[in-house]
Scaffold this active site. Structure first.
Site, PDB file in Angstrom:
ATOM      1  N   ALA A   1     -45.479  20.682  30.166  1.00 15.21           N
ATOM      2  CA  ALA A   1     -45.777  19.442  30.894  1.00 15.21           C
ATOM      3  C   ALA A   1     -47.274  19.136  30.910  1.00 15.21           C
ATOM      4  CB  ALA A   1     -45.234  19.521  32.311  1.00 15.21           C
ATOM      5  N   THR A   2     -48.100  20.163  30.930  1.00 16.81           N
ATOM      6  CA  THR A   2     -49.545  19.910  30.938  1.00 16.81           C
ATOM      7  C   THR A   2     -49.962  19.164  29.674  1.00 16.81           C
ATOM      8  OG1 THR A   2     -50.088  21.760  32.379  1.00 16.81           O
ATOM      9  CG2 THR A   2     -51.819  21.027  30.894  1.00 16.81           C
TER      10      THR A   2
ATOM     11  N   HIS B   1     -40.157  25.781  31.464  1.00 16.94           N
ATOM     12  CA  HIS B   1     -40.210  27.001  32.285  1.00 16.94           C
ATOM     13  C   HIS B   1     -39.991  26.757  33.767  1.00 16.94           C
ATOM     14  CE1 HIS B   1     -44.264  27.111  34.341  1.00 16.94           C
ATOM     15  NE2 HIS B   1     -44.476  26.132  33.501  1.00 16.94           N
TER      16      HIS B   1
ATOM     17  N   CYS C   1     -51.521  27.002  39.780  1.00 18.29           N
ATOM     18  CA  CYS C   1     -52.597  26.819  38.802  1.00 18.29           C
ATOM     19  C   CYS C   1     -53.963  26.977  39.443  1.00 18.29           C
ATOM     20  CB  CYS C   1     -52.502  25.444  38.164  1.00 18.29           C
ATOM     21  SG  CYS C   1     -50.912  25.129  37.414  1.00 18.29           S
TER      22      CYS C   1
END
Lengths: 389, 123
Positions: free
Chosen positions: A71-72, A201, A324
């Site tokens: 997604a990043t 994930h 994060c």
């Protein structure tokens, strides 16, 4: 160790691992999917079949889905790629201060290139008013990026209403759905989503796999961030990792199949946990009580220092905020934006539940949490906050 | 991340609490750490000493260690408490040095408070 950090990542489902390991050892599936020979075509067929399957889950067409590393990367490609590609139409973006760092930092990178970004503030419950999005859109706006489910609080944004606004103003609408896929239904057509980021994930799939949906009717292309080949329509070059793609497809298929049963079961566990924890004096729920994804419970504890709270709960895998940034000592920017003080933001814990969480584990967590809070308050010169005795 | 010594002191602080007598504090909730020491002196020696802490596990452990090491000594020992020794014994990372300096300040404030009263419970 009891794992209650499913919002950070999820364990790979055994059925997914089986598909992936079969793929890794199969003499039929090792070839490069871009090769034109028969083994390559066979792999390409498997990847395209996975693409069709995943696209179908969000009511998209296969040609509208690009495989990424997660997604990043999808957020970066959507936001930076779309803003750069449309920069001749305008150089303004709209997002929210509670977005994931992948979105915020992409916007900050664009600011360094001369783009303007409006960072909207949600209300005290973390909910963004669609009318605020509407008010922020200008003639120069090309992209609006709002996450579906917040990764710290679990708050659900009204993406359909925001999507309608963006569509009516001819602005591209990007949604980060890393936390919501498999927990909430997503229909890119009905929700007027032009770009959607997906992660494997967070949904019991492998790390390092993701996808980006780009509405073919609304956005033909974005400016690629990587260069080096014509893979993925030239938008995301690089040899596709077959085992990752097939693993992601399997993980999302299981999540989609469980959509009717799994989220309500997890929501019941989350509600049970909150019911137990809310009896502790001076504990506050972070986020909206009702507009919240099934898997996240974020609470702030007055009068207790956050690091000690987490250490006291070290038999449980928990997070004090976004995984994060949890190494940073700074209080969570998401909780700060909800109006929490530094102390309350820092003294917050995110419990996130998932497929393999049991009621017994939730009870153990509630017991340990109550005992830890009581012990730390006994140690503290502040004790219980005023009026809480 | 935390040494065994920190874990032990965090889990089983033997000297948590508050006493009537000389006291000294430093830090604040707003800055994330607040420590308070209180002590009683008998026959010129620290006979009882306690701490209260709002802070990280390293802070709690260092407070416990400080009290352990000061009991039985003359009150003046509070002014000589060595943050470096505590850091070494508890394996406290260098970025947490500020917490130890707060403890040092609180101990000095406690000594200053005792200096003003010089209350010896044997007298």
């Amino acid at each position: 160790m009891i794992y209650l950090d499913y919002a950070a990542t999820t364990p790979v489902d055994e059925r997914v691992a089986e598909v992936m390991s079969r793929c890794l050892v199969s003499p039929e599936l090792f070839a490069n999917s871009a090769s034109s020979h028969a083994p390559g075509r066979r792999v390409n067929q498997a990847i395209e079949s996975a693409r069709e399957q995943v696209a179908g889950m969000i009511n998209a067409a296969a040609r509208e889905l690009i495989w990424t590393s997660g997604a990043t990367e999808s957020d970066n490609l959507a936001i930076i790629g779309a803003a750069r590609f449309r920069s001749n139409r305008g150089r303004h973006l709209v997002t929210s201060v509670t977005e994931h760092k992948a979105v915020l930092d992409s916007c900050h990178a664009l600011e360094k290139e001369g783009f303007d970004v409006s960072f909207l503030h949600p209300d005290e419950f973390g909910v963004l008013a669609p009318e605020d999005v509407s008010a922020a859109i200008t003639e120069a706006t090309t992209v609006v990026s709002i996450m579906h489910v917040n990764n710290e609080t679990g708050v659900i944004q009204d993406i359909r209403a925001i999507g309608e606004i963006c569509r009516s103003r001819d602005v591209l609408f990007h949604v980060d759905a890393a936390q919501s896929f498999g927990r909430l239904p997503i229909d890119v057509r009905a929700d007027h989503i032009d770009m959607l980021s997906l992660s494997a994930h967070k949904t019991y799939g492998p790390k390092g796999a993701g996808a980006l949906f780009l509405d073919a009717r609304r956005i033909g292309r974005v400016a690629p961030l990587l260069h080096g080949g014509g893979h993925e329509r030239g938008l995301r070059p690089g040899t596709l990792p077959t085992h990752q793609v097939l693993g992601m497809s399997k993980a999302l298929e299981i999540a989609q199949r469980n959509l009717a049963g799994e989220p309500p079961r997890i929501a019941a566990l989350r509600d049970h946990l909150w019911q137990r924890i809310s009896t502790i004096p001076a504990v506050q729920l972070n986020g909206h009580e009702a507009r919240r994804s099934c898997h996240i419970l974020n609470v702030s504890v007055a009068g207790v220092e956050g690091e000690s709270l987490l250490y006291g709960m070290r038999d449980f895998a928990l997070s004090s905020g976004s995984a994060c940034i949890s190494d940073a000592a700074e209080p969570s920017y998401v909780l700060k934006s909800l109006g929490r003080s530094d102390q309350l933001a820092q003294g917050s814990v995110r419990f996130s539940l998932g497929r393999f969480t049991t009621r017994a584990e939730v009870d153990q967590a509630a017991d340990a949490f109550a005992a830890t809070v009581a012990r730390l308050r006994d140690l503290s010169p502040y004790g219980l906050p005023d009026g809480m005795d | 991340m935390y040494s065994r010594a920190v874990e032990q002191a965090f889990e089983h602080p033997a000297h948590a609490g508050k006493l009537s007598g000389a006291c000294g504090a430093a830090g604040s909730r707003e800055t994330g750490t607040r420590v308070e020491f209180s002590m009683q002196v008998a026959s010129g020696r620290i006979s009882r000493m306690c701490f209260q802490a709002y802070g990280c596990p390293h802070t709690i452990a260092a407070c416990e260690l400080a009290v352990e090491s000061l009991l039985g000594h003359p009150p003046e020992a509070l002014g000589c408490w060595d943050p470096g020794g505590a850091a070494e014994r508890l394996k406290i990372p260098v970025e947490k040095t500020g917490k130890l300096l707060l403890i040092q300040d609180a101990l000095r404030n406690c000594l200053q408070d005792w200096d003003t009263t010089e209350l010896d419970v044997t007298e």
